[in-house]
Motif scaffolding. Structure first.
Motif, PDB file in Angstrom:
ATOM      1  N   PHE A 255      -2.538  -2.467   1.025  1.00  0.00           N
ATOM      2  CA  PHE A 255      -1.623  -1.967   2.182  1.00  0.00           C
ATOM      3  C   PHE A 255      -0.600  -2.844   2.384  1.00  0.00           C
ATOM      4  O   PHE A 255       0.095  -2.665   3.253  1.00  0.00           O
ATOM      5  CB  PHE A 255      -2.523  -1.635   3.523  1.00  0.00           C
ATOM      6  CG  PHE A 255      -3.137  -0.219   3.228  1.00  0.00           C
ATOM      7  CD1 PHE A 255      -2.289   1.032   3.771  1.00  0.00           C
ATOM      8  CD2 PHE A 255      -4.196   0.116   2.799  1.00  0.00           C
ATOM      9  CE1 PHE A 255      -2.935   2.224   3.681  1.00  0.00           C
ATOM     10  CE2 PHE A 255      -4.891   1.211   2.986  1.00  0.00           C
ATOM     11  CZ  PHE A 255      -4.224   2.484   3.281  1.00  0.00           C
ATOM     12  N   GLY A 256      -0.311  -4.110   1.756  1.00  0.00           N
ATOM     13  CA  GLY A 256       0.756  -4.864   2.028  1.00  0.00           C
ATOM     14  C   GLY A 256       0.253  -5.991   3.050  1.00  0.00           C
ATOM     15  O   GLY A 256      -0.580  -5.531   3.722  1.00  0.00           O
ATOM     16  N   ASN A 257       0.822  -7.113   3.121  1.00  0.00           N
ATOM     17  CA  ASN A 257       0.577  -7.937   4.100  1.00  0.00           C
ATOM     18  C   ASN A 257      -0.694  -8.553   3.803  1.00  0.00           C
ATOM     19  O   ASN A 257      -1.397  -9.079   4.955  1.00  0.00           O
ATOM     20  CB  ASN A 257       0.825  -7.524   5.607  1.00  0.00           C
ATOM     21  CG  ASN A 257       2.446  -7.262   5.790  1.00  0.00           C
ATOM     22  OD1 ASN A 257       3.130  -7.932   5.410  1.00  0.00           O
ATOM     23  ND2 ASN A 257       2.386  -6.006   6.747  1.00  0.00           N
ATOM     24  N   GLY A 258      -1.347  -8.378   2.884  1.00  0.00           N
ATOM     25  CA  GLY A 258      -2.754  -9.235   2.467  1.00  0.00           C
ATOM     26  C   GLY A 258      -3.797  -8.110   2.949  1.00  0.00           C
ATOM     27  O   GLY A 258      -4.904  -8.357   2.643  1.00  0.00           O
ATOM     28  N   LYS A 259      -3.677  -6.829   3.422  1.00  0.00           N
ATOM     29  CA  LYS A 259      -4.480  -6.053   3.729  1.00  0.00           C
ATOM     30  C   LYS A 259      -5.099  -5.019   2.722  1.00  0.00           C
ATOM     31  O   LYS A 259      -4.102  -4.567   1.718  1.00  0.00           O
ATOM     32  CB  LYS A 259      -4.015  -5.219   5.000  1.00  0.00           C
ATOM     33  CG  LYS A 259      -5.126  -3.948   5.398  1.00  0.00           C
ATOM     34  CD  LYS A 259      -4.487  -3.179   6.375  1.00  0.00           C
ATOM     35  CE  LYS A 259      -5.285  -1.919   6.633  1.00  0.00           C
ATOM     36  NZ  LYS A 259      -4.816  -1.138   7.474  1.00  0.00           N
ATOM     37  N   THR A 260      -6.340  -5.100   2.241  1.00  0.00           N
ATOM     38  CA  THR A 260      -6.948  -4.272   1.168  1.00  0.00           C
ATOM     39  C   THR A 260      -8.097  -3.536   1.865  1.00  0.00           C
ATOM     40  O   THR A 260      -9.073  -3.959   2.517  1.00  0.00           O
ATOM     41  CB  THR A 260      -7.243  -5.314   0.105  1.00  0.00           C
ATOM     42  OG1 THR A 260      -6.460  -6.109  -0.650  1.00  0.00           O
ATOM     43  CG2 THR A 260      -7.884  -4.227  -1.022  1.00  0.00           C
ATOM     44  N   VAL A 261      -8.302  -2.253   1.509  1.00  0.00           N
ATOM     45  CA  VAL A 261      -9.357  -1.482   1.887  1.00  0.00           C
ATOM     46  C   VAL A 261     -10.250  -1.158   0.665  1.00  0.00           C
ATOM     47  O   VAL A 261      -9.868  -0.674  -0.505  1.00  0.00           O
ATOM     48  CB  VAL A 261      -8.526  -0.170   2.260  1.00  0.00           C
ATOM     49  CG1 VAL A 261      -9.709   0.964   2.723  1.00  0.00           C
ATOM     50  CG2 VAL A 261      -8.040  -0.364   3.828  1.00  0.00           C
TER      51      VAL A 261
END
Length: 375
Positions: A255-261
């Motif tokens: 998801f950008g900015n280091g966020k991963t789901v």
């Protein structure tokens, strides 16, 4: 003419319906318990065109649901509400064999004739694959589909409810129930007492049976537990990385900015259980790390748990509740809830205003799943 309309359920279906009703000038009251929403625990990949399901009516619903996002985002923007919850980032499909990748490739090309939103389709290898997603490892070839998208369901739902409130709607947290009055009309039992509405929309997902049971209805809907993992990496990856769709159960969404789901699980035997379960999420993370090794040592910031709604034949339904005047419902969306949910919410809003649905309700018949035991 302005109507007073209740929407029970503040997930993606109820939030979209509420937004469009408020946008049309109606007085909207949203009632939401805040617990167990499938929306909050849905992975959020919008790429329905590659499914092997042969149900043409289901495919039409999810295909048009994917296309509906353009209208939804344009309408929000025209109301001054922009959101980055949705992005058409492209999708990378992983498979266990070259034959599988070729099969999905050919299906995508065939369906693109009727669904141009699919966009570019290409089998990537070597440097092409590395360029598309540098952190991806242990993959020799993959399929790229340009029209694939990702959505943060919780963030989008929040934006839609804020929009509805901005347009004059109200949001009430807590449980409510339904009662049939002596005159045959419906009341919503709230903490402040019973309330009458010109129309009621039931968007409670897997909790629809509990809402309708006191009125003498059986509902062919069961709950399915879903869990997903949210990771925060130190690397601030570009927001336009494609989503990853391995062959199997889980998906991976940067998801950008280091966020991963990573997610989501499909646990039929756990139903309405909303407790995180490491025996399920730990193997999900381990599997994800085979493709994205850099996730191995990153921090888990959240485990989201929700309950999806499924019917016995895995088909969604929506329409007018049989035997209840001006009462409309939808359920059974399953794991395609974020793909078809906004469109179904829009269609319920049409019905509640006395309009015809732009998709034929007979193709998704509520009477096949919601039955009165009083007759």
């Amino acid at each position: 003419m302005q109507k007073k309309i209740a929407v029970i359920g503040g997930g993606i279906v109820g939030a979209t319906a509420s937004y469009y009703l408020a946008r049309s000038g109606h007085s909207v009251s949203v009632f939401d318990s805040g617990n167990g929403q499938a929306t909050a625990a849905a992975a959020g990949i919008i790429c329905p065109w590659l499914s092997r399901r042969r149900n043409k009516k289901w495919y039409r619903l999810v295909s048009e649901g994917a296309a509906f996002y353009d209208k939804l985002l344009a309408d929000l923007a025209s109301d001054g509400l922009k959101t980055d919850a949705y992005a058409r980032s492209g999708a990378i499909i992983l498979g266990q064999s070259a034959d599988y990748i070729q099969e999905v490739h050919d299906r995508a090309l065939e369906r693109r004739e009727q669904a141009p939103l699919i966009g570019s389709v290409a089998i990537l290898k070597g440097s092409e694959l590395e360029k598309a997603f540098p952190p991806l490892a242990n993959v020799e070839q993959a399929l790229y589909v340009g029209g694939g998208a990702r959505v943060d369901g919780r963030e989008l739902t929040k934006t839609l409810l804020e929009a509805a409130i901005h347009l004059g709607g109200t949001l009430h947290k807590g449980n409510v129930s339904l009662t049939m009055d002596n005159d045959g009309t419906l009341s919503v039992l709230t903490p402040d007492g019973p309330q009458k509405f010109d129309a009621v929309i039931l968007a409670a997902g897997a909790w629809l049976p509990q809402l309708l049971r006191p009125l003498g209805y059986t509902v062919d809907v069961r709950g399915q537990k879903g869990q997903l993992i949210v990771l925060q990496t130190e690397a601030r990856d570009p927001q336009n990385y494609p989503v990853i769709m391995p062959q199997g159960e889980i998906d991976l969404l940067p998801f950008g900015n280091g966020k991963t789901v990573i997610g989501a699980s499909h646990e039929n035997d756990k139903g309405y259980d909303l407790q995180p379960d490491a025996s399920v999420t730990d193997p999900m993370l381990e599997q994800a790390c085979t493709w994205l090794p850099h996730l191995k040592d990153e921090a888990t910031t959240d485990i989201r748990v929700g309950t999806r709604a499924y019917t016995s034949d895995f088909s969604p339904f929506f329409g007018s509740v049989p035997g209840l005047q001006n009462c409309f419902a939808a359920s059974g969306l399953g794991s395609s809830g974020l793909t078809s949910g906004p469109l179904i919410g829009y269609l319920l809003a049409e019905l509640a205003q006395g309009k015809e649905s732009s998709l034929p309700t007979e193709d998704y018949p509520i009477t096949a799943y919601v039955k009165s035991t009083n007759r």
